[in-house]
Motif scaffolding. Sequence first.
Motif, short mmCIF file in Angstrom:
data_model
loop_
_atom_site.label_atom_id
_atom_site.label_comp_id
_atom_site.label_asym_id
_atom_site.label_seq_id
_atom_site.Cartn_x
_atom_site.Cartn_y
_atom_site.Cartn_z
N GLN A 129 0.83 -1.20 0.00
CA GLN A 129 0.00 0.00 0.00
C GLN A 129 0.87 1.26 0.00
OE1 GLN A 129 -2.42 -0.59 3.49
NE2 GLN A 129 -3.62 -2.23 2.58
N ASN A 130 0.62 2.13 -0.97
CA ASN A 130 1.30 3.43 -1.06
C ASN A 130 2.81 3.33 -1.19
OD1 ASN A 130 -1.15 5.09 -0.60
ND2 ASN A 130 -1.09 4.10 1.42
N THR A 131 3.28 2.33 -1.92
CA THR A 131 4.72 2.22 -2.15
C THR A 131 4.98 1.46 -3.44
OG1 THR A 131 6.82 1.70 -1.07
CG2 THR A 131 5.08 0.05 -0.88
N THR A 132 6.24 1.25 -3.77
CA THR A 132 6.62 0.56 -5.00
C THR A 132 6.78 -0.94 -4.77
OG1 THR A 132 8.99 0.81 -4.58
CG2 THR A 132 7.88 2.62 -5.75
N ASP A 133 6.75 -1.69 -5.86
CA ASP A 133 6.98 -3.14 -5.76
C ASP A 133 8.36 -3.44 -5.20
OD1 ASP A 133 4.51 -3.79 -6.69
OD2 ASP A 133 5.12 -4.24 -8.73
N LYS A 134 9.35 -2.68 -5.63
CA LYS A 134 10.72 -2.90 -5.16
C LYS A 134 10.81 -2.76 -3.65
CE LYS A 134 15.49 -1.30 -5.85
NZ LYS A 134 16.36 -0.33 -6.56
N SER A 135 10.19 -1.71 -3.11
CA SER A 135 10.21 -1.50 -1.66
C SER A 135 9.41 -2.58 -0.94
CB SER A 135 9.63 -0.12 -1.34
OG SER A 135 10.43 0.89 -1.91
N THR A 136 8.31 -3.01 -1.55
CA THR A 136 7.49 -4.05 -0.94
C THR A 136 8.27 -5.36 -0.84
OG1 THR A 136 5.50 -3.05 -1.88
CG2 THR A 136 5.32 -5.31 -1.09
N TYR A 137 8.93 -5.73 -1.92
CA TYR A 137 9.74 -6.96 -1.91
C TYR A 137 10.80 -6.90 -0.81
CZ TYR A 137 8.24 -9.39 -6.18
OH TYR A 137 7.55 -10.11 -7.11
N LYS A 138 11.46 -5.75 -0.70
CA LYS A 138 12.53 -5.62 0.29
C LYS A 138 11.99 -5.76 1.70
CE LYS A 138 16.71 -2.91 1.12
NZ LYS A 138 17.52 -1.74 0.71
N SER A 139 10.84 -5.12 1.97
CA SER A 139 10.22 -5.22 3.30
C SER A 139 9.76 -6.64 3.59
CB SER A 139 9.04 -4.26 3.40
OG SER A 139 9.49 -2.93 3.53
N PHE A 140 9.13 -7.26 2.59
CA PHE A 140 8.62 -8.62 2.79
C PHE A 140 9.76 -9.59 3.09
CE2 PHE A 140 7.20 -12.81 1.53
CZ PHE A 140 5.93 -12.88 2.07
N LYS A 141 10.83 -9.50 2.31
CA LYS A 141 11.96 -10.42 2.51
C LYS A 141 12.65 -10.19 3.86
CE LYS A 141 12.85 -11.17 -2.41
NZ LYS A 141 13.74 -10.91 -3.57
N THR A 142 12.75 -8.92 4.25
CA THR A 142 13.38 -8.62 5.55
C THR A 142 12.49 -9.11 6.70
OG1 THR A 142 14.40 -6.65 4.57
CG2 THR A 142 14.42 -6.81 6.96
N LEU A 143 11.20 -8.93 6.56
CA LEU A 143 10.26 -9.42 7.57
C LEU A 143 10.35 -10.95 7.67
CD1 LEU A 143 7.95 -8.64 9.55
CD2 LEU A 143 6.36 -9.04 7.64
N GLU A 144 10.46 -11.60 6.53
CA GLU A 144 10.58 -13.06 6.51
C GLU A 144 11.85 -13.50 7.23
OE1 GLU A 144 8.88 -15.99 6.17
OE2 GLU A 144 8.57 -15.87 4.00
N GLU A 145 12.94 -12.78 7.01
CA GLU A 145 14.23 -13.14 7.62
C GLU A 145 14.27 -12.86 9.12
OE1 GLU A 145 16.92 -10.79 5.37
OE2 GLU A 145 16.72 -12.01 3.54
N LYS A 146 13.77 -11.70 9.54
CA LYS A 146 13.92 -11.27 10.93
C LYS A 146 12.80 -11.74 11.86
CE LYS A 146 16.76 -7.18 10.10
NZ LYS A 146 16.96 -5.74 10.39
N VAL A 147 11.61 -11.94 11.28
CA VAL A 147 10.46 -12.32 12.11
C VAL A 147 9.87 -13.65 11.66
CG1 VAL A 147 8.14 -11.66 12.90
CG2 VAL A 147 9.91 -9.90 12.59
N GLY A 148 9.66 -13.76 10.35
CA GLY A 148 8.94 -14.90 9.79
C GLY A 148 7.53 -14.48 9.43
N VAL A 149 7.12 -14.68 8.19
CA VAL A 149 5.77 -14.27 7.78
C VAL A 149 4.81 -15.44 8.05
CG1 VAL A 149 4.34 -13.30 5.94
CG2 VAL A 149 6.77 -12.73 6.06
N GLU A 150 4.55 -15.62 9.32
CA GLU A 150 3.60 -16.62 9.81
C GLU A 150 2.74 -15.97 10.88
OE1 GLU A 150 5.69 -20.07 11.17
OE2 GLU A 150 7.07 -20.04 9.46
#
Length: 235
Positions: free
Chosen positions: A46-67
């Motif tokens: 929401q309100n951002t670019t695909d590139k930024s979204t990918y970066k946030s999603f991957k970092t969230l997956e690494e540091k927290v886990g998207v579960e």
Amino acid sequence: MNCEGSEIFDRLSEEYHIDSKDFVAFDVWISSKDPFKVLVATILSQNTTDKSTYKSFKTLEEKVGVEVKKIADADYNLISESIRFSGLNNSKAKKLKEIAQILLKEYHGDLWNILNESPETSRKILISLPGVGDKTADVVLLTCKGYEAFPVDTHIRRIAVRLGIAKERETYTVISNRLMTLFHGKDFLKAHHLLITHGRKTCKANKPLCQICPINYCCEFYKRKDNQGRNQQAA
């Protein structure tokens, strides 16, 4: 508008190749088949670019886990820091944590328990979740379940108005419903992606490339623009 939906769909299909990497939620779905991850990716987008979204999603997956449980239990500041690339990270972190906690408490931590309801019920529940509006709900419903929904983003709204499908100030729901009557249900997801691609590459907000547009002969905006040009030449 001068064309049937099937003609618009066919012409855009001939013009553009759809790459899942250009659509974060769709790409996450293809790789994971996990509707919660699709929901998270859509909120991050929401309100951002695909590139930024990918970066946030991957970092969230690494540091927290998207579960569900991991996000529900995670420190809010860690979530916020992980998704800072996509902007509005404090607000998005709060919403993601709240959604995860609701899913744990009310739906056994499984988003499928919402999506396996009827389309109407699923949509109603999704929209009741923090940070989930019409477009986010429709992306999840269409992408993960193939329910008849047509998400409308800024590109699609612009194209719908220019083609003459909708008027400038009509609501999300009106435009979405018109698009659902224009295209066949089996084509909704691809049509959604094609229209976004068309908006990104050709039917741009500023300086649209009308002369090379594959559906310019369908378009009310182009017709008016062409007539203005002819009138100016005649004068």
